[in-house]
Design a protein around this motif. Structure first.
Motif, PDB file in Angstrom:
ATOM      1  N   THR A   1       1.033  -1.297  -0.005  1.00 31.71           N
ATOM      2  CA  THR A   1       0.027  -0.084   0.025  1.00 31.71           C
ATOM      3  C   THR A   1       0.783   1.329   0.081  1.00 31.71           C
ATOM      4  O   THR A   1       1.773   1.422   0.911  1.00 31.71           O
ATOM      5  N   HIS A   2       0.594   2.036  -0.743  1.00 34.58           N
ATOM      6  CA  HIS A   2       1.510   3.421  -1.071  1.00 34.58           C
ATOM      7  C   HIS A   2       0.592   4.612  -1.274  1.00 34.58           C
ATOM      8  O   HIS A   2      -0.117   4.702  -2.261  1.00 34.58           O
ATOM      9  N   ALA A   3       0.145   5.482  -0.059  1.00 34.92           N
ATOM     10  CA  ALA A   3      -0.575   6.516   0.016  1.00 34.92           C
ATOM     11  C   ALA A   3      -2.033   6.474  -0.791  1.00 34.92           C
ATOM     12  O   ALA A   3      -2.460   6.894  -1.522  1.00 34.92           O
ATOM     13  N   ASN A   4      -2.674   5.295  -0.068  1.00 38.79           N
ATOM     14  CA  ASN A   4      -3.895   5.111  -0.563  1.00 38.79           C
ATOM     15  C   ASN A   4      -4.213   4.227  -1.772  1.00 38.79           C
ATOM     16  O   ASN A   4      -5.098   4.175  -2.285  1.00 38.79           O
ATOM     17  N   TRP A   5      -2.997   3.596  -2.278  1.00 35.04           N
ATOM     18  CA  TRP A   5      -3.138   2.778  -3.594  1.00 35.04           C
ATOM     19  C   TRP A   5      -2.660   1.500  -3.094  1.00 35.04           C
ATOM     20  O   TRP A   5      -1.655   1.448  -2.315  1.00 35.04           O
TER      21      TRP A   5
ATOM     22  N   TRP B   1       6.304   9.474  -4.937  1.00 37.49           N
ATOM     23  CA  TRP B   1       4.788  10.145  -5.063  1.00 37.49           C
ATOM     24  C   TRP B   1       4.184  10.393  -3.987  1.00 37.49           C
ATOM     25  O   TRP B   1       3.912   9.569  -3.043  1.00 37.49           O
ATOM     26  N   ASP B   2       3.257  11.387  -3.796  1.00 35.49           N
ATOM     27  CA  ASP B   2       2.434  11.704  -2.751  1.00 35.49           C
ATOM     28  C   ASP B   2       1.084  10.937  -2.831  1.00 35.49           C
ATOM     29  O   ASP B   2       0.180  11.152  -1.951  1.00 35.49           O
ATOM     30  N   GLY B   3       1.048  10.360  -4.001  1.00 32.68           N
ATOM     31  CA  GLY B   3      -0.416   9.953  -4.369  1.00 32.68           C
ATOM     32  C   GLY B   3      -1.394  10.782  -4.943  1.00 32.68           C
ATOM     33  O   GLY B   3      -2.772  10.278  -5.236  1.00 32.68           O
ATOM     34  N   ALA B   4      -1.290  12.029  -5.087  1.00 31.96           N
ATOM     35  CA  ALA B   4      -1.877  12.964  -5.767  1.00 31.96           C
ATOM     36  C   ALA B   4      -1.506  13.895  -6.818  1.00 31.96           C
ATOM     37  O   ALA B   4      -2.481  14.179  -7.553  1.00 31.96           O
ATOM     38  N   THR B   5      -0.184  14.078  -6.782  1.00 31.50           N
ATOM     39  CA  THR B   5       0.305  14.831  -7.800  1.00 31.50           C
ATOM     40  C   THR B   5       1.405  14.130  -8.425  1.00 31.50           C
ATOM     41  O   THR B   5       2.500  13.978  -7.699  1.00 31.50           O
ATOM     42  N   PRO B   6       1.607  13.900  -9.814  1.00 31.24           N
ATOM     43  CA  PRO B   6       0.616  13.935 -10.555  1.00 31.24           C
ATOM     44  C   PRO B   6      -0.888  13.202  -9.966  1.00 31.24           C
ATOM     45  O   PRO B   6      -0.609  11.950  -9.546  1.00 31.24           O
ATOM     46  N   ASN B   7      -2.029  13.491 -10.600  1.00 26.50           N
ATOM     47  CA  ASN B   7      -3.349  12.645 -10.232  1.00 26.50           C
ATOM     48  C   ASN B   7      -3.377  11.540 -11.221  1.00 26.50           C
ATOM     49  O   ASN B   7      -2.797  11.625 -12.168  1.00 26.50           O
TER      50      ASN B   7
END
Lengths: 358, 358
Positions: A343-347, B211-217
């Motif tokens: 799991t990585h940042a909600n993925w 990656w922060d899980g959001a950017t890029p989306n």
């Protein structure tokens, strides 16, 4: 349609009449016609062609009926010199006609069964082929919830039969019945109709009815399955070898299901669990969890996805250990990662292979 | 964009300027700015805010560059009574500006990665969501064959990067690079991008880049997978528990694959074999067949489907025993039935359960 004995199959008058009026011509061998009980049999006809009745027997056979609407009538040109029944039969221009009424409305079309997977339900996730199949059908048959989800594809002139979820076999039989009358029938399932869906049931039914594989014609339209819909909402859990196991033991012995759970857990398949729980089936998911805990780390990522792509979508990322803390029902798909899934940042990410490290 | 020290993040003049000109404002803590080597450091500034440079260091940090285009310049209203550097810094209306040039063109957009499964390739089998994702992207990246199959969805203004099949990781890295510049990038895979496809590889790469899980989306668009496409062309082989196993041992030890073949065969999963053969990998399918023959009847139905739904589609229904008589290559999916799967008039049918007989 017009029906007669097979030795008349190439008689010009009959063939041309059928062609002109676009009527189908059914012909039957004398052996079959002589088995039909008719009001007006004739020994003379029997001696001539091997059956005591042609017109009445053929009409009843073609109509699949036991009752004549009009018993046999002999029509002929007004010629004076006849003196026996036999001469009438042989007379040029004479024709014997009987009429039977069929229980089914006549159609000259060959029926079609379009077995359609509608995916998770959102119109954006239904293939154009599946959408067209639904819109082009004369009749659409399916479980009422799934019919609602595709409501905007339905046409005003269509027969819509939305049946309760329990009556799966009845839906299949009804679809075949309508197709046998010449209709194009779309049978819809959510997800992929070929994965725990209606397509298999329709083919099973056709098979049991002695289907020739061609009439009615069958075409299958795959759809985004529940496991794919769930996976795409949480990341890429299915990137390595995976399996799907249904926990429903209505039609499969629990021992067989349990054997598969053990095999999947031991051989490190990413595992999608269908039908994880119902109102009467509550213990199976606990057993599945315990089996997996024998082979996988308690922190193995698990995704629990309910109603993916629908308005009431619910997504939980959790772990094998905490799997039972999340509410699960019959609209839920459970995805259990393999030993490399992270799991990585909600993925939820399953690596492509085993050699790299993520 | 405009960059400065974080204690200026709420300074009205800067905030309003950025809003009026639609410029992004980047602010950095003094601890970070003081690590940047600049041409014109100032001990006075250092004593005041904890870094020897604000303007130059912030410009270099925001531009991710080592070279200033314009070194720091002090602009102020023409007021007479100042007598020290410190007074200039504190003077109302004075501003120190430096300019650095970024290697990347500036974009105010947040990049997007659209991970798209295009199904078997026929446009009719691509979900509308996937089609829209491709058409809406600034750039489309994929293996050249799959790019060709979706040619009609591409737009004249799009960047199209069709790369050889071997350069999968490069495709993922390139996609992320373009998304980091603010572009919307569609990465296409045939089948389902999350099943042995590019989506997993892109998420793996993002993960390794912190990656922060959001950017890029990231958004994932599932597609009809090869196993579903193949199944729908031969009937309903996947109606009971099934698994997918890739015979490619490039990234997975062969022992792990063989373990899964044994588990699938022994636990009676319907089995879809991906990557059954390549030019250099010819023995694996023979081993798989031999493993299955230990657990399944030689007459177990097998479907061998190449290029389902494409112009060069080839379908063979055969048996486990005769599996190797049919040509198989890397575009082929092999479906092995379970112990109940039957062939009926050129259709492969797996019953829904084990209790009934077909």
């Amino acid at each position: 349609g017009i029906a007669t004995i097979d030795i008349k199959a190439d008689e010009v008058g009959i063939v041309e009449l059928c062609r002109d009026r676009q009527l189908p011509l059914h012909t039957f061998p004398s052996q079959l016609l002589r088995t039909i009980s008719v009001p007006n049999p004739s020994a003379i006809v029997d001696a001539e062609v091997g059956t005591p009745s042609v017109a009445e027997a053929a009409a009843l056979s073609a109509a699949k009926s036991q009752t004549l609407l009009v018993p046999k009538q002999i029509f002929r040109f007004p010629i004076e010199n006849f003196d026996s029944q036999l001469e009438i039969q042989n007379q040029k221009g004479a024709v014997t006609i009987a009429i039977a009424s069929s229980a089914q409305e006549y159609s000259d079309r060959t029926g079609k069964l379009l077995l359609v997977g509608t995916g998770p339900g959102e119109l954006n996730q239904i293939t154009p082929a599946a959408s067209s199949a639904i819109s082009s059908a004369d009749a659409v048959i399916g479980y009422s919830l799934y019919i609602q989800l595709i409501d905007s594809l339905l046409q005003p002139h269509q027969i819509i039969e939305a049946l309760p979820i329990t009556q799966e076999r009845q839906r299949a039989q009804r679809a075949i019945e309508l197709a046998n009358r010449g209709l194009t029938v779309a049978v819809v399932s959510s997800g992929d109709c070929g994965i725990y869906g209606m397509a298999g049931l329709v083919l099973e039914e056709l098979h049991s009815q002695g289907w020739d594989g061609a009439t009615p014609n069958v075409e299958i339209f795959p759809g985004i399955s529940a496991l794919q819909a769930a996976a795409s909402r949480v990341g890429t859990p299915l990137m390595h070898d995976f399996c799907a196991i249904s926990l429903s033991d209505l039609l499969t012995p629990w021992e067989a299901i349990e054997k598969r759970l053990v095999a999947a857990a031991a051989a490190d398949f990413v595992t999608a669990i269908y039908n994880p729980r119902s109102q009467t089936r509550v213990q199976q998911l606990t057993i599945a969890k315990d089996i997996f805990l024998k082979y996988r780390h308690p922190n193995t990522p698990v995704a629990i996805v309910r109603s993916a792509y629908r308005q009431d979508e619910q997504i939980h990322l959790t772990t094998l250990e905490k799997l039972l803390d999340v509410p699960v029902d019959m609209l839920t798909t459970v995805l259990i990662g393999n030993q490399s899934t992270r799991t990585h940042a909600n993925w939820m990410i399953t690596p492509r292979g085993y050699f790299g490290t993520m």
